[in-house]
Design a protein around this motif. Structure first.
Motif, PDB file in Angstrom:
ATOM      1  N   ALA A 188       0.838  -1.202   0.000  1.00  0.00           N
ATOM      2  CA  ALA A 188       0.000   0.000   0.000  1.00  0.00           C
ATOM      3  C   ALA A 188       0.868   1.245   0.000  1.00  0.00           C
ATOM      4  CB  ALA A 188      -0.924   0.008   1.219  1.00  0.00           C
ATOM      5  N   TYR A 189       1.897   1.201   0.836  1.00  0.00           N
ATOM      6  CA  TYR A 189       2.807   2.354   0.921  1.00  0.00           C
ATOM      7  C   TYR A 189       3.431   2.647  -0.447  1.00  0.00           C
ATOM      8  CZ  TYR A 189       6.698   5.295   2.372  1.00  0.00           C
ATOM      9  OH  TYR A 189       7.593   6.333   2.484  1.00  0.00           O
TER      10      TYR A 189
ATOM     11  N   SER B  73       4.386   6.035   6.764  1.00  0.00           N
ATOM     12  CA  SER B  73       3.753   7.333   6.542  1.00  0.00           C
ATOM     13  C   SER B  73       4.501   8.171   5.521  1.00  0.00           C
ATOM     14  CB  SER B  73       3.626   8.117   7.850  1.00  0.00           C
ATOM     15  OG  SER B  73       4.874   8.671   8.209  1.00  0.00           O
ATOM     16  N   PHE B  74       3.797   9.098   4.920  1.00  0.00           N
ATOM     17  CA  PHE B  74       4.409  10.131   4.087  1.00  0.00           C
ATOM     18  C   PHE B  74       3.423  11.281   3.938  1.00  0.00           C
ATOM     19  CE2 PHE B  74       2.123   9.672   0.029  1.00  0.00           C
ATOM     20  CZ  PHE B  74       1.530   8.424   0.178  1.00  0.00           C
ATOM     21  N   ARG B  75       3.959  12.394   3.478  1.00  0.00           N
ATOM     22  CA  ARG B  75       3.090  13.544   3.218  1.00  0.00           C
ATOM     23  C   ARG B  75       2.845  13.674   1.730  1.00  0.00           C
ATOM     24  NH1 ARG B  75       5.784  18.593   5.269  1.00  0.00           N
ATOM     25  NH2 ARG B  75       4.076  19.747   4.307  1.00  0.00           N
ATOM     26  N   LEU B  76       1.620  13.991   1.398  1.00  0.00           N
ATOM     27  CA  LEU B  76       1.252  14.198   0.007  1.00  0.00           C
ATOM     28  C   LEU B  76       0.813  15.650  -0.137  1.00  0.00           C
ATOM     29  CD1 LEU B  76       0.646  12.824  -2.785  1.00  0.00           C
ATOM     30  CD2 LEU B  76      -1.662  12.434  -1.936  1.00  0.00           C
TER      31      LEU B  76
ATOM     32  N   ILE C  71      -0.036   4.727   7.066  1.00  0.00           N
ATOM     33  CA  ILE C  71      -0.443   3.424   6.574  1.00  0.00           C
ATOM     34  C   ILE C  71      -0.227   2.435   7.706  1.00  0.00           C
ATOM     35  CG2 ILE C  71       0.045   1.655   4.843  1.00  0.00           C
ATOM     36  CD1 ILE C  71       1.107   5.072   3.973  1.00  0.00           C
ATOM     37  N   GLU C  72      -1.325   1.947   8.240  1.00  0.00           N
ATOM     38  CA  GLU C  72      -1.235   1.092   9.426  1.00  0.00           C
ATOM     39  C   GLU C  72      -1.559  -0.328   9.059  1.00  0.00           C
ATOM     40  OE1 GLU C  72      -3.497   2.673  12.651  1.00  0.00           O
ATOM     41  OE2 GLU C  72      -1.990   4.245  13.036  1.00  0.00           O
TER      42      GLU C  72
ATOM     43  N   ASN D 189      -5.012  -0.044   6.914  1.00  0.00           N
ATOM     44  CA  ASN D 189      -5.751   1.208   7.082  1.00  0.00           C
ATOM     45  C   ASN D 189      -4.905   2.367   6.596  1.00  0.00           C
ATOM     46  OD1 ASN D 189      -8.253   0.533   8.156  1.00  0.00           O
ATOM     47  ND2 ASN D 189      -7.348   0.218  10.194  1.00  0.00           N
ATOM     48  N   VAL D 190      -5.490   3.159   5.730  1.00  0.00           N
ATOM     49  CA  VAL D 190      -4.819   4.406   5.369  1.00  0.00           C
ATOM     50  C   VAL D 190      -5.538   5.521   6.117  1.00  0.00           C
ATOM     51  CG1 VAL D 190      -4.134   5.961   3.517  1.00  0.00           C
ATOM     52  CG2 VAL D 190      -4.292   3.494   3.086  1.00  0.00           C
TER      53      VAL D 190
END
Lengths: 284, 778, 156, 158
Positions: D16-17, D73-76, D95-96, D103-104
């Motif tokens: 997902a990441y 995680s990241f920033r968009l 992203i868990e 789960n996003v």
């Protein structure tokens, strides 16, 4: 205030219109939503197909237990139609709450439904009334239920090139009680929330409850949890309160300057209570 | 010469006379700026910044210029020599940013004008706007005045990083002593939110340059044609006498057209550049974004009092949201609030500190009441808060503290001299109208039944007939010329510039009475700087009080002259002038005003030391402001379930001095109340944290509508003003000033069972609902 | 591409070439030169542009001129007949139902529609009928009085 | 305007990441986006046609990925400007992990300016939510068959 340049046609024949829509034309019904956004240049259709000259789309008639309203029937025609007022009073009541005199003179039932504004008045009643829409495109006709029609915010089941031609409305049980109650956004006149209720009673019990809600969520919807809670009860104040409290179940509420999500949710409950009370009291 | 018996005709002043302006307005034949067509006229459309703060890296105009029908595109680089947009205020230490007519390297608020397209057609001009590319580098913005003066806030103007435009301090009496002697001190933060004036007609300018005559004509929707001429001539560096400003029909102003804007100079500049007439009509969105806003206060009040309710002193810290620039009077508006601070009460001691704050928003300036509604709202709320604290009746505490009728002229600690008044009278009348004791009993019953019923009182005062010249940056006098034409018709030229207030009627009433002529023989002309002598304009409830007084004195001059000619024509010294005729008391012979006027122009023979003609001009300087007052009582009921407020009764008793035309006065009160009610309940200009105006259209900015207005029960007490010969005080702003505190006091009173002390405007249903449902916890 | 439209404007037929995007209000004002109807907003809220198209009150800023092809358009200028004010105009004058006058043509045109459909409206019905027309000057009270007076006159 | 929400995707966390940062996937899923053109590491330009009912507008935009903390995680950051206004979004995507599902969780801030902001106030929240929902619905659809790493199938590149 000034729209982009566009091509314009005003067919008088439905088939001709559908042909033009199939090649990418944007349908113009009453124009009460489309023209303002064109003027603000938030919409720039290349070809506008004016449905206003298709006489065959403007009618109200009764056939075998259903009312049929052509898509181009104006809110005023619905509001003032003796047939609608007697056979489906909820629709007339809802129409009388839309916009203002001038908007009701021009705006159409088909245009309003197709626009699917999440705060428009009609959809709550259309939901409660369990109407069906007859849709047409150059490749044919189909009928969809109101529940399948409203998909999301401004999104409907209409495919490109397809328009509503008719709204099919079941004739109301004469003993039913109906009501549309609306909390008005003070600037625009749109619904902060609007709740349409239809109640049928028999032997002192609510046999059927239909509750349509607009303004609360991304689209108009039927508050089925509320309906279920009320059906089978005597429709007392306590029964109504319980049902009204469930009106927002499963809905993520909208939020804006005029009403936060929480307040909207609460108001949906209050107005559901009011609509249900009136409807119950009117049901015989 | 006829011999006539004179029977005194009934005066027109005081009568409900329908307006003489109306026939053109109800038939669609009036001419507003947008209605003007001049052969060869071009159309301008302005590109405006979508950012509240940004650097302009580049502007590309060529694609717009290439469009057929586009004749010119101008940017800030082309207009550097024009301007600046004038600020008429001067306060010690005032920081005045240079306000260019088009932005150059930076934009300071959403809506800031960046470029202008001129085309042969308004549709083409609008299309071409979309072809201009502006490369912005967005910068942090600040839209809230309190945030703007907090440490670390983005600077609106980099040269003044603290965002403070000025501070202003005023004191009267001994405030420390007052607070030391007080039994009780109540404190409250009270805001008066930003409002959008929203005249139904937006602004507009038509500029026409006649190269042969080297003259420029501006037709502009303004309240101040003469001041505009002076200031625009300076902005454009053209001789003032070669600039003509014509004010056609003006579709409402409410202060928003008491200004000189960038567009007036910009259109003049364009017309002179392209040698063609050019028209610009503001869109409603532009009107919301670029025409001045009103109010924008955050006030911190402290009121000191004795336990018996005697009020001793009032402190105010006032934070004024100025916006990004100063328009004509921007920084002065909060100083009017300070002047008005004591209200109708015998405060000996006051202290006020204003901080004028720059924000990345459109400038605030005069909007109906201009500083006085904010002050009145504050003091009238504070009196109610004190009454609640002392468990006193709000009416009783007011009666206790009013300046008394025998104390006029009354010197206030803010340096004013109240002209005349009987402050208890309107409150008594209003209380009687609502049957106050009965109403209180009804409220007690309603409360027992769990209903939220509120009674709200405001006893307001205001500063009107603005004003003596020393109080105004550009003079506060007014002018009038009266001509009796050779046929006896009367032409009045007034320096004021009415736009809905009805002076074409009221001035004709005054003149008809004074001269004894038929009202239909009187024509009132205004709003053309080439035709009408210099004047100041219409604002601050000054039209009739100052302009009407100038007219009155001009009429007296003419009457004296008429009598001189009458004496000559009747060959008698014993002359009476009445009902439009000079009558010899001895012979009973008479001459009509037309005969006198005719003789004065033919000038076959002249009375001693008398010039031909029948013209008089007066420039009248008022010796003081006038101070209207009144009491409004509002009965409300709050719906617990929704927070909706229902106004059950609205009683307004206003003392505006003598009344010239009760029909027009009623209309002014109703309209004023509607704007006060708009502020109290619905209207608010909301900027988000990034400086975007999110109430940018009538879809979100809630003006009062017919269905939401209560029936207004309006009546009057009459205390003539000694300041002017007509005894009038001014009515334009009264309704607005009296209204908002009465409404808020009423709703706070309704919510008293929840321990509510104060609610900031607008009293939206959600706000009220939250208070009710949180048991009073905001 | 321009189109030819024929409109009967205040009883007089006329034919013009217009761009489809030309709004009816601009057609009336700029092409036909009748400037009684006004533009007060761009979101169809204010109602200052109200005219009657085939007897129906519409906001002429929310209709393209091409949509009016073949129709009868009545504006404020067409209301008085033979130099006599219409009853509603007279009522607005007598009751001081206007101040700056900018919203007035729209107010009068919508009043006409209100009274055509309901000759004896209650105050509440009048206010409901005026919902689509904003006035910033009068507080509406004198407008409501004007509508009442006009109704009484028309009914009498 | 603050936005936040949680979306369930049927992908392992790392997948997902990765897919949430794959420019081809992003281009597919962002409503109205035709394609992303790389202009720098983790930075793309795009043309967007936003369409909501009858409303539509062309935007020139930029997408940036930042503060990458694989795989969680990241920033968009998304920016777009057009004739009807501009928009700016800054969101943190967390992203868990679950086993098969992930789960996003997103939270961020959306800024809107210009005509859109002035006239669309009552609809901003609703439509923002709808756009985000459209993104994730499309993401679910596009990644249905991409649970394991590999090239994006050709039929998705049309």
């Amino acid at each position: 205030m000034i729209a982009h340049i566009f091509e314009y046609s005003a067919p008088t024949d439905l088939k001709e219109a559908l042909g033009q829509l199939a090649s990418g034309g944007k349908p113009l019904a009453g124009g009460m939503s489309l023209i303002p956004i064109m003027k603000l240049r938030l919409a720039a259709p290349e070809h506008v197909v004016d449905l206003g000259r298709i006489v065959a789309l403007n009618y109200i008639r009764e056939e075998a237990g259903t009312l049929h309203a052509g898509a181009m029937t104006t809110h005023y025609q619905i509001e003032s139609s003796p047939l609608v007022r007697s056979r489906c009073p909820l629709l007339a009541e809802a129409a009388s709450h839309i916009g203002d005199v001038q908007v009701r003179n021009m705006g159409t039932i088909g245009g309003s439904a197709a626009h699917a504004d999440p705060a428009a008045d009609y959809p709550a009643s259309l939901m409660a009334l369990e109407v069906q829409f007859r849709l047409a495109s150059s490749s044919g006709e189909r009928t969809v239920s109101v529940e399948d029609f409203f998909v999301d915010t401004f999104a409907t089941a209409l495919q490109p090139g397809e328009i509503i031609t008719e709204v099919i409305i079941p004739v109301e049980d004469p003993s039913a009680g109906v009501s549309y109650q609306k909390m008005v956004q003070p600037a625009s006149g749109y619904a902060i929330v609007g709740v349409a209720a239809r109640i049928t009673k028999s032997g002192g019990k609510v046999t059927k409850a239909r509750v349509g809600v607009t303004g609360l969520g991304p689209k108009a919807f039927r508050a089925k949890a509320a309906e279920k809670l009320l059906e089978g009860t005597e429709g007392t104040a306590a029964d109504i309160a319980k049902a009204a409290a469930a009106v927002s179940e499963g809905v993520e509420s909208n939020t804006d300057l005029h009403a936060s999500a929480n307040y909207r949710t609460q108001m949906a409950r209050v107005y559901a209570g009011r609509a249900l009370s009136v409807a119950v009291s009117r049901a015989t | 010469m006829a011999t006539t018996t004179i029977t005194r005709t009934e005066p027109l002043v005081g009568k409900r006379i329908r307006r003489r302006e109306d026939p053109r307005l109800i038939t669609g034949t009036a001419t507003y700026v947008e209605d003007i067509q001049i052969p060869g006229m071009h159309h301008a459309c302005i590109l405006r910044s979508p950012h509240a703060a940004a650097r302009i890296r580049s502007i590309t105009t060529q694609p717009a210029l290439d469009m057929p029908g586009v004749v010119a595109v101008f940017t800030g680089a082309d207009t550097q020599g024009i301007g600046p947009v004038p600020c008429g205020a001067s306060l010690p230490g005032l920081r005045v940013p240079y306000h260019r007519i088009l932005a150059t390297d930076r934009v300071y608020f959403v809506g800031h004008a960046v470029a202008v397209v001129v085309a042969t057609d308004k549709y083409i001009a609008r299309d071409a706007i979309d072809l201009i590319e502006v490369d912005y580098e967005p910068l942090p913005a600040v839209a809230d005045p309190e945030k703007a003066i907090a440490p670390g806030a983005p600077p609106v103007h980099p040269e003044w990083p603290d965002n403070v435009a000025f501070t202003f301090h005023q004191e009267g009496g001994d405030i420390d002593k007052a607070f030391a002697e007080a039994d009780v001190v109540v404190k409250q933060r009270i805001t008066s939110q930003r409002l959008i004036p929203t005249a139904m007609e937006t602004r507009g300018v038509v500029a026409e340059w006649r190269p042969g005559e080297k003259s420029l004509t501006l037709r502009s929707s303004t309240q101040i044609p003469h001041l505009m001429r002076t200031l625009v001539a300076q902005m454009l560096s053209i001789p003032e006498n070669r600039l003509r400003v014509i004010t056609p029909e003006v579709g409402g102003g409410f202060g928003s057209k008491f200004n000189v804007y960038a567009e007036e100079a910009l259109m003049g500049f364009i017309a002179m550049k392209i040698h063609k007439p050019v028209k610009w009509i503001e869109s409603r969105r532009e009107n919301f974004l670029c025409t001045i806003h009103g109010r924008g206060h955050v006030d911190y009040f402290e009121l000191a009092a004795k336990r018996d309710g005697t009020m001793l002193g009032l402190k105010l810290k006032l934070i004024q949201d100025l916006g990004a620039y100063h328009q004509l009077l921007t920084p002065l508006i909060p100083t009017f609030s300070v002047l008005m601070m004591p209200g109708l009460y015998k405060f000996a001691n006051i202290q006020a500190d204003i901080t004028g704050v720059f924000t990345n928003c459109v400038p605030t300036d005069a909007y109906r009441g201009a500083g006085r509604p904010e002050a009145t709202h504050g003091i009238e709320r504070m009196v109610d808060i004190l009454a609640a604290e002392l468990k006193m009746d709000p009416a009783e505490i007011r009666f206790k503290n009013f300046v008394q009728p025998d104390e006029f002229p009354y010197a206030t600690p803010t340096g004013l001299s109240y002209d005349s008044g009987n402050y208890a009278a309107p409150l008594e009348k209003a209380l009687a109208a609502v049957d106050y004791p009965h109403l209180l009993a009804e409220q007690a019953k309603a409360r027992e039944a769990g209903k939220l019923m509120g009674i709200g009182i405001s006893s307001y005062g205001e500063i009107c007939a603005v004003g003596p010249s020393p109080a105004m940056p550009a003079g506060g006098w007014e002018s009038a010329t009266v001509k009796i034409e050779p046929t006896g018709k009367v032409t009045i030229m007034t320096g004021i510039s009415p736009h809905g207030q009805g002076e074409e009627t009221t001035f004709a009433q005054i003149a008809a009475d004074e001269l004894g002529v038929d009202i239909d023989d009187v024509l009132v002309i205004h709003g053309d700087t080439t035709v009408v002598q210099y004047g100041i304009g219409t604002f601050g409830s000054r039209g009739t009080a100052v302009g009407g007084s100038a007219l009155y004195f001009a009429l007296q001059d003419l009457k004296a002259k008429i009598k001189k000619f009458g004496a000559m024509l009747l060959d008698s010294d014993d002359i009476l002038f009445a009902n439009g005729q000079c009558i010899c008391n001895k012979t009973g012979k008479s001459v009509t005003i037309a005969e006198v006027a005719g003789a004065s122009y033919r000038a076959m023979k002249l009375p001693p030391d008398t010039e031909p003609g029948m013209v008089a001009t007066r420039f009248w300087e008022p010796p003081n402001f006038t101070f209207p007052f009144g009491a409004h009582i509002v009965v409300t009921e709050v719906d617990k379930d929704t927070g909706d407020i229902a106004i059950k009764r609205y009683v307004a008793v206003d003392d505006i001095g003598k009344i010239i035309n009760p029909l027009i006065v009623d209309g002014q009160i109703h309209g004023g109340v509607a704007q006060g009610l708009g502020q109290a309940l619905w209207e608010q200009a909301v900027y988000d944290d990034n400086g975007q105006l999110i109430t940018g259209e009538l879809m979100d900015y809630a003006l009062p509508r017919a269905s939401r207005m209560p029936w207004i029960e309006s009546s009057h007490t009459v205390t003539p003003s000694p300041v002017n010969p007509l005894g009038v005080k001014g009515v334009g702003e009264a309704g607005t000033i009296g209204c908002s505190p009465a409404v808020v006091n009423s709703v706070v009173n309704a919510l008293q069972p929840f321990g509510i002390r104060h609610i900031d405007m607008p009293l939206t249903s959600e706000k009220i609902w939250k208070l009710v449902n949180a048991g009073g916890q905001a | 591409m321009k189109r030819e439209i024929s409109v009967t404007l205040n009883g007089k037929p006329r034919t013009d070439e217009v761009e489809p995007r030309l709004l009816l209000i601009h057609y009336i004002r700029d092409v036909a030169g009748l400037t009684g109807a006004h533009v007060g907003c761009e979101t169809s809220i204010c109602g200052a542009c109200t005219v009657a198209v085939d007897g129906i009150a519409v906001k002429s800023c929310t209709m393209f001129a091409v949509q009016a092809d073949g129709k009868n358009v009545l504006t404020i200028e067409g209301l008085a007949s033979n130099g006599n004010l219409h009853t509603i105009q007279e009522a607005f004058w007598n009751e001081h139902g206007l101040q700056c006058g900018f919203c007035t043509p729209g107010m009068i045109m919508v009043t006409k529609q209100i009274l055509e459909r309901n000759p004896n409206p209650t105050e509440e019905e009048i206010r409901h009928g005026l919902e689509g027309n904003l006035c910033r000057c009068t507080g509406y009270q004198h407008i409501v009085n004007a509508v009442k007076t006009a109704a009484a006159k028309t009914g009498a | 305007m603050k936005i936040n929400g949680t979306y369930l995707v049927h992908l392992p966390q790392e997948r997902a990441y990765a897919l949430l940062q794959d420019p081809e996937i992003l281009a597919k899923c962002m409503p109205g986006c035709d394609r992303l053109d790389k202009v720098a590491e983790n930075e793309y330009e795009m043309k967007m046609k936003m369409a909501i009912a009858s409303m539509s507008g062309l935007f020139d935009g930029r997408v940036k990925l930042a503060d990458q903390q694989p795989p969680s995680s990241f920033r968009l950051l998304v920016e777009g400007k057009g004739k009807i206004g501009f928009l700016k979004g800054d969101g943190l995507l967390k992203i868990e992990t679950g086993d098969e599902t992930t789960n996003v969780i997103y939270e961020g801030d959306v800024q809107i300016g210009g005509t859109m902001a002035a006239v669309g106030q009552r609809l901003l929240d609703t439509t923002s939510k709808m756009m985000i929902k459209r993104f994730f619905d499309k993401f679910a659809e596009v990644t249905r068959d991409l649970k394991t790493p590999g090239p994006v199938p050709a039929q998705l590149q049309d």
